[in-house]
Design a protein around this motif. Structure first.
Motif, PDB file in Angstrom:
ATOM      1  N   CYS A   1     -23.993  32.118   9.808  1.00  0.00           N
ATOM      2  CA  CYS A   1     -23.432  32.004   8.616  1.00  0.00           C
ATOM      3  C   CYS A   1     -23.973  31.057   7.814  1.00  0.00           C
TER       4      CYS A   1
ATOM      5  N   CYS B   1     -24.499  26.450  11.511  1.00  0.00           N
ATOM      6  CA  CYS B   1     -24.529  27.758  12.271  1.00  0.00           C
ATOM      7  C   CYS B   1     -25.615  28.669  11.772  1.00  0.00           C
TER       8      CYS B   1
ATOM      9  N   THR C   1     -19.658  33.455  15.388  1.00  0.00           N
ATOM     10  CA  THR C   1     -20.551  32.721  16.144  1.00  0.00           C
ATOM     11  C   THR C   1     -20.072  31.330  16.275  1.00  0.00           C
TER      12      THR C   1
HETATM   13 ZN   LIG Z   1     -21.017  30.640  11.856  1.00  0.00          ZN
END
Ligand SMILES: [Zn+2]
Ligand SMILES: [Zn+2]
Length: 150
Positions: free
Chosen positions: A108, A105, A51
């Motif tokens: 994560c 993010c 991501t």
């Molecule tokens: Zn991430």
């Protein structure tokens, strides 16, 4: 004493993830050892977060100047002691000394890496010592696994 602490203490956000070997032990039954088998095992690996591309920052956001330390990475605190007022320079805890903050993010949680579990099937050749443990080594984060140590 220790007033210089925190200089150059930049937090590195780019932790190396490649080249990490992981080992798994697979215990074979007598039959599997003699005739060979196809075993499915589950491996867990840390992979670079897709991501955020491993940066840990929410895609589309930019690191911004830390408001706690004003981008300095350090904060000065004054401590009043019986001997007088001392100023102490400390690494900013909000940004870890980098002077920047970023929105983490979601995938994560800002770590830049995710734990991924996947099942893979493994061919066990016939004639392996019964009861022997199989050591499996997975290599790197490029999606390649190599199996060694029969
Ligand atoms: Zn991430
Ligand atoms: Zn800061």
């Amino acid at each position: 004493m220790g007033g210089m602490g925190g200089m150059g203490g930049r937090a590195s956000r780019n932790r190396a993830v490649d080249g990490q070997d992981e080992y798994y032990n697979l215990v074979l039954t007598f039959k599997e050892a003699v005739f060979g088998a196809e075993k499915e095992i589950e491996i867990t690996r840390l992979e670079s977060c897709g991501t955020c591309d491993g940066s840990g920052a929410k895609p589309g956001t930019k690191p911004s100047k830390c408001s706690t330390c004003g981008g300095q990475g350090q904060v000065v605190t004054s401590a009043r002691t019986p001997l007088g007022v001392f100023q102490q320079v400390m690494t900013c805890s909000s940004c870890g000394g980098s002077g920047e903050t970023f929105s983490p993010c979601n995938t994560c949680s800002g770590d830049g890496r995710v734990r991924r579990t996947k099942r893979i099937s493994l061919k066990v050749p016939a004639g392996v010592d019964s009861g022997s443990r199989l050591r499996v080594r997975s290599e790197g984060n490029a999606g390649k696994e190599r199996w060694v140590s029969w």
